[in-house]
Design a protein around this motif. Structure first.
Motif, PDB file in Angstrom:
ATOM      1  N   TYR A 293       0.856  -1.174   0.000  1.00 38.09           N
ATOM      2  CA  TYR A 293       0.000   0.000   0.000  1.00 38.09           C
ATOM      3  C   TYR A 293       0.898   1.230   0.000  1.00 38.09           C
ATOM      4  O   TYR A 293       1.545   1.543   0.998  1.00 38.09           O
ATOM      5  N   LEU A 294       0.948   1.889  -1.163  1.00 35.64           N
ATOM      6  CA  LEU A 294       1.817   3.053  -1.310  1.00 35.64           C
ATOM      7  C   LEU A 294       1.309   4.209  -0.465  1.00 35.64           C
ATOM      8  O   LEU A 294       0.136   4.577  -0.533  1.00 35.64           O
ATOM      9  N   SER A 295       2.188   4.756   0.319  1.00 36.95           N
ATOM     10  CA  SER A 295       1.910   5.928   1.149  1.00 36.95           C
ATOM     11  C   SER A 295       3.244   6.656   1.306  1.00 36.95           C
ATOM     12  O   SER A 295       3.857   6.654   2.374  1.00 36.95           O
ATOM     13  N   ILE A 296       3.694   7.241   0.211  1.00 37.12           N
ATOM     14  CA  ILE A 296       5.025   7.841   0.159  1.00 37.12           C
ATOM     15  C   ILE A 296       5.058   9.101   1.013  1.00 37.12           C
ATOM     16  O   ILE A 296       4.215   9.978   0.878  1.00 37.12           O
ATOM     17  N   THR A 297       6.034   9.155   1.921  1.00 37.38           N
ATOM     18  CA  THR A 297       6.150  10.290   2.836  1.00 37.38           C
ATOM     19  C   THR A 297       7.317  11.193   2.421  1.00 37.38           C
ATOM     20  O   THR A 297       8.111  10.844   1.547  1.00 37.38           O
ATOM     21  N   ASP A 298       7.414  12.341   3.058  1.00 36.59           N
ATOM     22  CA  ASP A 298       8.572  13.209   2.833  1.00 36.59           C
ATOM     23  C   ASP A 298       9.818  12.512   3.362  1.00 36.59           C
ATOM     24  O   ASP A 298       9.768  11.802   4.364  1.00 36.59           O
ATOM     25  N   HIS A 299      10.910  12.745   2.689  1.00 31.91           N
ATOM     26  CA  HIS A 299      12.164  12.109   3.100  1.00 31.91           C
ATOM     27  C   HIS A 299      12.805  12.841   4.282  1.00 31.91           C
ATOM     28  O   HIS A 299      12.539  14.018   4.509  1.00 31.91           O
ATOM     29  N   ILE A 300      13.634  12.100   4.996  1.00 29.30           N
ATOM     30  CA  ILE A 300      14.413  12.653   6.097  1.00 29.30           C
ATOM     31  C   ILE A 300      15.878  12.469   5.751  1.00 29.30           C
ATOM     32  O   ILE A 300      16.303  11.346   5.464  1.00 29.30           O
ATOM     33  N   ASN A 301      16.639  13.541   5.761  1.00 26.16           N
ATOM     34  CA  ASN A 301      18.073  13.470   5.465  1.00 26.16           C
ATOM     35  C   ASN A 301      18.799  12.922   6.696  1.00 26.16           C
ATOM     36  O   ASN A 301      18.726  13.513   7.768  1.00 26.16           O
ATOM     37  N   LEU A 302      19.458  11.781   6.537  1.00 27.39           N
ATOM     38  CA  LEU A 302      20.163  11.143   7.651  1.00 27.39           C
ATOM     39  C   LEU A 302      21.604  11.595   7.787  1.00 27.39           C
ATOM     40  O   LEU A 302      22.294  11.172   8.708  1.00 27.39           O
ATOM     41  N   GLU A 303      22.072  12.442   6.870  1.00 29.69           N
ATOM     42  CA  GLU A 303      23.450  12.933   6.938  1.00 29.69           C
ATOM     43  C   GLU A 303      23.564  13.974   8.057  1.00 29.69           C
ATOM     44  O   GLU A 303      22.665  14.765   8.287  1.00 29.69           O
TER      45      GLU A 303
END
Length: 142
Positions: free
Chosen positions: A131-141
Motif C-alpha cells: 500500500y503506497l503511502s510515500i512520505t517526505d524524506h528525512i536526510n540522515l546525513e
C-alpha cells in the motif's frame, strides 16, 4: 445584408481508438518514458522531460523529484513505463513481510530502515500487497 444558409451533415462515428494502458485498481498511475532499462517495482524519479530513472536512497540531487513505483518493466531507454503514485500494488514474489517498506539502493524496496542517505518511507506491505503511502524524506546525513 446577405443571409447564408449552410447545410451540415453529421457523419457516422469512426472505429474506436487504441485502448490505453491498463491502470492499477484503486490507485493512480501515469505513463512515462524510461531514461534507462527499468524493472517493475522500482522507485523512480522524473526529469523535466518526463523521463524516469531509478532513484537511489543516497541521491541528494534527485530525491525531491520522486515520481512513484514502476508497475511495468522496460528493457531499454525510450520505452513507455507505467508508474503508480498511490494505492495498492501486487508484490507477490518479493518476499516482503508485513510492515513498513523504504526506498533502498538503486530504486529497490527494502524493509530495513536506511542508516545513511535519506529515510523515505514508501508504504506498508500487507500480504501480497504494498500500500503506497510515500512520505517526505528525512536526510540522515549529519
Amino acid at each position: 445584408m446577405t443571409t447564408c444558409i449552410e447545410e451540415i451533415e453529421i457523419g457516422m462515428p469512426g472505429p474506436p481508438g487504441k485502448p490505453g494502458p491498463p491502470g492499477p485498481a484503486g490507485g493512480s498511475s501515469v505513463e512515462r518514458t524510461a531514461a534507462e532499462p527499468l524493472s517493475a517495482l522500482t522507485i523512480v524519479w522524473e526529469d523535466a522531460d518526463g523521463k524516469v530513472s531509478a532513484l537511489d536512497n543516497k541521491d541528494a540531487a534527485h530525491i525531491d523529484l520522486l515520481c512513484g513505483l514502476t508497475i511495468t518493466a522496460t528493457p531499454s531507454a525510450g520505452d513507455a513505463v507505467l508508474v503508480q503514485l498511490s494505492g495498492a500494488v501486487d508484490i507477490s514474489g518479493l518476499g516482503l513481510t508485513p510492515g513498513r517498506v523504504w526506498l533502498g539502493p538503486n530504486g529497490t524496496l527494502t524493509q530495513t530502515p536506511p542508516a545513511e542517505g535519506f529515510d523515505l518511507l514508501i508504504g506498508r506491505a500487507v500480504g501480497q500487497q504494498l500500500y503506497l503511502s510515500i512520505t517526505d524524506h528525512i536526510n540522515l546525513e549529519h
